[in-house]
Design a protein around this motif. Structure first.
Motif, mmCIF file in Angstrom:
data_model
loop_
_atom_site.group_PDB
_atom_site.id
_atom_site.type_symbol
_atom_site.label_atom_id
_atom_site.label_comp_id
_atom_site.label_asym_id
_atom_site.label_seq_id
_atom_site.Cartn_x
_atom_site.Cartn_y
_atom_site.Cartn_z
ATOM 1 N N ARG A 217 -3.576 46.298 13.612
ATOM 2 C CA ARG A 217 -3.032 47.660 13.472
ATOM 3 C C ARG A 217 -3.846 48.673 14.269
ATOM 4 N NH1 ARG A 217 2.155 47.796 11.480
ATOM 5 N NH2 ARG A 217 2.385 46.163 9.913
ATOM 6 N N GLU A 218 -5.180 48.557 14.182
ATOM 7 C CA GLU A 218 -6.031 49.470 14.941
ATOM 8 C C GLU A 218 -5.882 49.195 16.440
ATOM 9 O OE1 GLU A 218 -8.930 52.481 15.768
ATOM 10 O OE2 GLU A 218 -7.384 52.104 14.258
ATOM 11 N N ALA A 219 -5.773 47.922 16.796
ATOM 12 C CA ALA A 219 -5.546 47.581 18.197
ATOM 13 C C ALA A 219 -4.250 48.213 18.694
ATOM 14 C CB ALA A 219 -5.503 46.063 18.371
ATOM 15 N N MET A 220 -3.200 48.113 17.901
ATOM 16 C CA MET A 220 -1.916 48.678 18.296
ATOM 17 C C MET A 220 -2.024 50.189 18.476
ATOM 18 S SD MET A 220 1.828 48.235 16.473
ATOM 19 C CE MET A 220 1.280 48.893 14.878
ATOM 20 N N ARG A 221 -2.733 50.858 17.569
ATOM 21 C CA ARG A 221 -2.899 52.315 17.677
ATOM 22 C C ARG A 221 -3.584 52.680 18.991
ATOM 23 N NH1 ARG A 221 -6.521 56.356 17.014
ATOM 24 N NH2 ARG A 221 -8.263 54.909 16.693
ATOM 25 N N LEU A 222 -4.632 51.939 19.339
ATOM 26 C CA LEU A 222 -5.381 52.226 20.557
ATOM 27 C C LEU A 222 -4.552 51.898 21.805
ATOM 28 C CD1 LEU A 222 -8.797 50.917 19.282
ATOM 29 C CD2 LEU A 222 -8.380 53.257 20.077
ATOM 30 N N TYR A 223 -3.803 50.816 21.770
ATOM 31 C CA TYR A 223 -2.963 50.473 22.921
ATOM 32 C C TYR A 223 -1.905 51.551 23.154
ATOM 33 C CZ TYR A 223 -4.878 45.709 22.453
ATOM 34 O OH TYR A 223 -5.707 44.607 22.370
ATOM 35 N N ARG A 224 -1.349 52.055 22.070
ATOM 36 C CA ARG A 224 -0.341 53.114 22.213
ATOM 37 C C ARG A 224 -0.943 54.371 22.839
ATOM 38 N NH1 ARG A 224 2.789 52.337 16.376
ATOM 39 N NH2 ARG A 224 4.334 50.790 17.120
ATOM 40 N N LEU A 225 -2.175 54.713 22.428
ATOM 41 C CA LEU A 225 -2.855 55.852 23.047
ATOM 42 C C LEU A 225 -3.063 55.604 24.537
ATOM 43 C CD1 LEU A 225 -5.612 56.739 20.403
ATOM 44 C CD2 LEU A 225 -3.590 58.106 20.990
#
Length: 357
Positions: A217-225
């Motif tokens: 989930r944190e990885a996904m948040r950072l990738y989206r940024l």
């Protein structure tokens, strides 16, 4: 392969260009005060990708990968730009790409040193990676490599920051292992809005590295940024997260949407993924070997190891509209193997066992 006369022409024009620059160097502060040079043909032909440029480097043209460089044209254009704008160090750094592409070691190093000494973050990064790997006649020298890479990282070069952070986290290249410091530097860049750092930290969270727990989930948040910040590689990285279902729901349709986004931005990794999804009929796509080959080709040409291996396998089997060509398959496997691809090395070994190549 370029003929020998081209090397001679490049040498003479490079010397003339550097001489012009050095001769006019006293005017450098005044030229800088007068403002940066507008976009020139040197920029269009030789500006490197954003991932190897500093935060203050102007982005005036579409970044050119090594495979896209025309050495003779770059040398002529950058020589003209240096003569007209002697205070603009970026032209000196870009001029080094011409001898670099034809493996003129001495001239490549000389031009990059001149540019690095005058503050070019791109040139500092280039010299750092050369020392790191012992390329272009330079000795392998971890200390000198990290000196240049730290300087480039301080100027915001994403690729340099990655090398420095990796060395701190893993304790390599003569750097004392200090994972917390590596993560601190990475988070500082993330907080500053660096999309490449956002993607890099996302990968650490996804894999559970550097003392972090796996956190999709944190990885996904950072990738989206990172995607919002303009990273061309982050769409494929997030797409792979969905394709594998690592900490997030497995979703091939969303993965294909992201792969297509990255492929449209010219990312070889995303192009490889698009070919793979077509080859295997995933994400709502029909199985289509010809379409897979259409995507593998540009990816392989741009240096994607996976693209080279997958295109090689298509050539070996005569699939996707390709004539069966085992020699071409071996050539592609060798390219991938030379870059350290385990799949390329394995495929090349299988070819040798079969008496091919």
């Amino acid at each position: 392969m370029l003929a020998a006369p081209t090397l001679t022409q490049l040498q003479s024009s490079a010397d003339a260009a550097a001489l012009t620059y050095t001769t006019l160097l006293p005017t450098w502060p005044a030229a800088r005060a007068a403002g940066r040079a507008p976009v020139q043909e040197c920029d269009r032909l030789a500006e490197p990708p954003r991932s190897v440029m500093g935060r203050n480097d102007p982005s005036l043209a579409q970044g050119m990968r090594d495979a896209q460089i025309n050495p003779a044209a770059v040398q002529a254009a950058c020589r003209r730009a240096m003569a007209e704008w002697p205070g603009e160090v970026r032209f000196l750094a870009y001029a080094a790409r011409a001898p670099e592409m034809v493996r003129d070691n001495a001239e490549t190093v000389r031009l990059y040193r001149l540019a690095a000494d005058r503050g070019s973050a791109y040139a500092q990064f280039s010299l750092g990676t050369m020392y790191l790997q012992g390329l272009f006649g330079l000795p392998q020298d971890d200390r000198e490599a990290m000196r240049y890479l730290r300087t480039a990282a301080d100027q915001g070069v994403p690729g340099a920051l990655q090398h420095v952070v990796d060395a701190l986290i893993e304790g390599t290249h003569g750097v004392q292992k200090n994972a917390p410091e590596g993560l601190r530097l990475l988070r500082l860049a993330v907080d500053a809005g660096d999309p490449y750092a956002q993607e890099a930290l996302g990968l650490r969270h996804e894999r559970g590295e550097a003392g972090l727990q796996p956190d999709g989930r944190e990885a996904m948040r950072l990738y989206r940024l990172a995607i919002l910040g303009g990273s061309a590689t982050a769409p494929a990285t997030l797409g792979a997260l969905h394709a594998f279902g690592r900490g997030v729901p497995q979703d091939d349709v969303e993965a294909v949407r992201l792969f297509r986004m990255g492929a449209d931005l010219g990312d070889p990794g995303a192009q490889t993924w698009m070919g793979y999804m077509h080859e295997n009929g995933r994400g709502g796509l029909a199985k289509d070997d010809a379409e897979a080959v259409r995507w593998y080709r540009p990816a392989a040409a741009a240096g994607s190891m996976d693209g080279q291996v997958l295109l090689g396998r298509m050539a070996a089997a005569g699939r996707g509209g390709l004539a069966k060509d085992e020699a071409e398959a071996v050539r592609l496997y060798r390219l991938a193997a030379a870059q350290g691809s385990p799949a390329g090395q394995y495929s090349l070994g299988e070819a040798y066992l079969a008496g091919i190549g």
